[in-house]
Design an enzyme around this catalytic site. Sequence first.
Site, mmCIF file in Angstrom:
data_model
loop_
_atom_site.group_PDB
_atom_site.id
_atom_site.type_symbol
_atom_site.label_atom_id
_atom_site.label_comp_id
_atom_site.label_asym_id
_atom_site.label_seq_id
_atom_site.Cartn_x
_atom_site.Cartn_y
_atom_site.Cartn_z
ATOM 1 N N ASP A 184 19.966 35.580 61.509
ATOM 2 C CA ASP A 184 20.237 36.737 62.373
ATOM 3 C C ASP A 184 18.905 37.386 62.728
ATOM 4 O OD1 ASP A 184 20.073 37.492 59.567
ATOM 5 O OD2 ASP A 184 20.648 39.520 60.167
ATOM 6 N N ASP A 198 10.786 35.469 62.461
ATOM 7 C CA ASP A 198 11.686 36.176 61.535
ATOM 8 C C ASP A 198 13.119 35.925 61.945
ATOM 9 O OD1 ASP A 198 12.791 37.890 59.681
ATOM 10 O OD2 ASP A 198 12.285 39.719 60.750
ATOM 11 N N GLU A 241 21.043 39.508 57.218
ATOM 12 C CA GLU A 241 19.858 40.034 56.536
ATOM 13 C C GLU A 241 19.353 41.307 57.191
ATOM 14 O OE1 GLU A 241 15.726 40.704 55.268
ATOM 15 O OE2 GLU A 241 16.430 40.335 57.313
ATOM 16 N N GLU A 242 19.307 41.326 58.525
ATOM 17 C CA GLU A 242 18.758 42.488 59.228
ATOM 18 C C GLU A 242 19.686 43.701 59.113
ATOM 19 O OE1 GLU A 242 15.811 42.366 59.898
ATOM 20 O OE2 GLU A 242 15.221 40.392 60.648
ATOM 21 N N HIS A 246 10.102 42.067 64.162
ATOM 22 C CA HIS A 246 10.808 43.330 64.479
ATOM 23 C C HIS A 246 10.210 44.067 65.684
ATOM 24 C CE1 HIS A 246 12.858 44.002 60.298
ATOM 25 N NE2 HIS A 246 12.705 42.724 60.564
#
Length: 479
Positions: free
Chosen positions: A108, A139, A173-174, A450
Amino acid sequence: VMSSSSSSALEMEIFQYIDEHQSDFIKDLKEWVAVESDSVQPHLRKEVIQMMVLAADRLAALGATVNLVNLGSHQLPDGQVLPLPSVILGEVGKDPQNPTVCFYGHVDVQPAKKEDGWSTDPYTLTEIDGNLYGRGATDNKGPVLAWINAVETFRALKLAMPVNFKFVIEGMEEAGSLGLETLLEEENQSFFSDVDYTVISDNLWLSNKKPALTYGSRGNACFCVECGNKDLHSGTFGGIIHEPLLDLIALLDSLVDSTGRIQIPGIYDSVAALTEEERKLYETIEFDLEEHRNNCGVKQFLYGTKEEILLHLWHYPSLSIHGIEGAFNEPGIKTVIPAKVIGKFSIRQVPHMDLSVVKQQVVEHLEGVFSKRNSPNKLKVSMPLGAKPWLADVNDLLYKAAKRAIKTVFGEDPDFIRDGSTIPVARMFQTITQKSVMMLPIGAADDGEHSQNEKISRHNYIEGTKLFAAFFLEISKLH
């Protein structure tokens, strides 16, 4: 045990295959980046679920046994109920003579829109000057695929698998890895029973060029401070009441001084002493202050030397204020005295700080400051979230194997680094499996995870694939 000459011939064959198949590996990454698997925004949940299926299919194509574990659903603050994406538990190889390495990654991503300031479409992997730009490139889709590519290379060359592989791949995860910890605990006796090592590749090097191995991260304790209860007119009441926002600002202002030092009494009491071994690690670490400033776009840091900056990122706690809820924050003027305001801040804690002690110190400090204001407003302090720090032993065999693999692929020894942020999964795996856990990053410091224009360089993606392959061989030599 392989002799070094045969091992290097084998490595050459593996590396050559990886070089020759670069474009295939990049095509796979392009396909994965195209899926908008943003776990934070509810309307994209179906994309996350589609991404899990794509990843499961890719593992099945490797000959893996794949189990998509259903985690049920969760409720959002607005009452909406959403399905949780399944977690992939996969395995390749079951040779009892071989060690078993478990790889954790997530597929994700953080939200991204072109109009946020991206130079390219975030969901179209675009190569510019050797960099592969796209949300999730570093990421964490790139590293997950690099590991899969490395396993695939052994199969394609019909080589014996040097280790048994297990995969834990999640899609939340995020958004806080919902449901993962419970799953790991449930599977500890079965799926994880034969795991010898866990490797996580979900972080970055400290520099843009030099490889690193990560052996620790800070924890994170999040606090909310609430004052007051009802909005009032500033003309009718201004000057005759205790304004909640003034109370709150005084409380927040009491937390940290202008040098970044936390002002809460006792907070530094249990911070681990700096060992000579760790101090030596800091000396040799490659860390360019200028480069680091450019990567994060600030004019100056609180400290002027490499050692001091790294100490304050890794070894000491920090306190950051994140926002005020209930205060007016739109353009224009609004003459209201906000009644109920909530300040939010967090403390990144380090070994050997105890979360319950930290909470008590924060509460006592804030209550002390508040009582001096003689305010009739109500003060409420809560700690909605607490994640503990993680620390591994750099002398562990797992780190020795990774260090040798890095030397083979990159021609230099890695820096041993810690991470200033919080990596709950590392701590989670270490606590539950009681086996060694290592962070083995392949992304560089300037990858912008991010952020806008997230990327992984072609070099890091392909050499990272080689690194994982070399690492498998090094692990097998330990046994």
